[in-house]
Enzyme design. Structure first.
Site, PDB file in Angstrom:
ATOM      1  N   GLY A  28      38.726  43.149  37.295  1.00 56.64           N
ATOM      2  CA  GLY A  28      38.720  44.572  37.591  1.00 56.64           C
ATOM      3  C   GLY A  28      39.092  45.369  36.352  1.00 56.64           C
ATOM      4  N   TYR A  29      38.593  46.595  36.309  1.00 55.74           N
ATOM      5  CA  TYR A  29      38.785  47.437  35.136  1.00 55.74           C
ATOM      6  C   TYR A  29      39.753  48.576  35.438  1.00 55.74           C
ATOM      7  CZ  TYR A  29      35.121  44.722  33.150  1.00 55.74           C
ATOM      8  OH  TYR A  29      34.408  43.658  32.675  1.00 55.74           O
ATOM      9  N   ILE A  30      40.757  48.714  34.600  1.00 58.96           N
ATOM     10  CA  ILE A  30      41.731  49.796  34.703  1.00 58.96           C
ATOM     11  C   ILE A  30      41.209  51.029  33.972  1.00 58.96           C
ATOM     12  CG2 ILE A  30      44.048  50.551  34.024  1.00 58.96           C
ATOM     13  CD1 ILE A  30      44.948  47.648  34.423  1.00 58.96           C
TER      14      ILE A  30
END
Length: 159
Positions: A28-30
């Protein structure tokens, strides 16, 4: 700084060889910036990792600076909600073929049906000299629609 020099290709039908090592990846990308810089969380093979990638402006197209730090499960769990709307799941098969280490990714969930293969290199010259075997599909190195950050946020190209 650690460098990532890779080329990426589409992969058609794929049956991993018996020698392949399978790793399940939740990613997942922050943060994703317009210049391609990304901050991501990844759970892979029992490890939790925070990674930052950015283009190396002094090098060619397939070169990025990549820094990763291991996180504890608690830290990962606390940060994971920040990736909502920017996640993907895949199985990675790592094996030797055509004289190189191959990373074949078989995507799941909303990206099911997509398969890609990456090869990492020690130098730009090695990357340029690499001749992809016939079983690799079209090259997608640098194609924004097939970057993991784009797949995680926008889904499959054309969908």
């Amino acid at each position: 700084m650690p460098l990532e020099i890779e080329r990426k290709f589409l992969l058609g039908d794929f049956e991993p060889p018996d020698t392949a090592v399978r790793q399940h990846i939740e990613q997942g990308y922050i943060a994703i910036k317009d210049d391609g810089t990304e901050v991501r969380l990844r759970r892979i093979a029992g490890s939790c990792v925070l990674g930052v990638k950015r283009k190396d402006s002094s090098a060619g197209a397939p070169v990025r600076i990549e820094v990763e730090r291991e996180l504890g499960e608690r830290e990962f769990t606390e940060l994971w909600p920040a990736t909502a709307g920017a996640r993907l799941v895949k199985d990675r098969y790592t094996f030797e073929a055509s004289g190189v280490t191959v990373y074949a990714d078989v995507y799941q969930g909303e990206l099911a049906g997509l398969r890609t293969v990456e090869v990492e290199f020690g130098s730009e010259a090695e990357a340029e000299a690499f001749s992809a075997p016939e079983w690799f599909g079209a090259e997608i190195t640098g194609v924004k629609a097939y970057k993991n950050q784009t797949l995680a946020t926008l889904g499959l190209p054309g969908s």
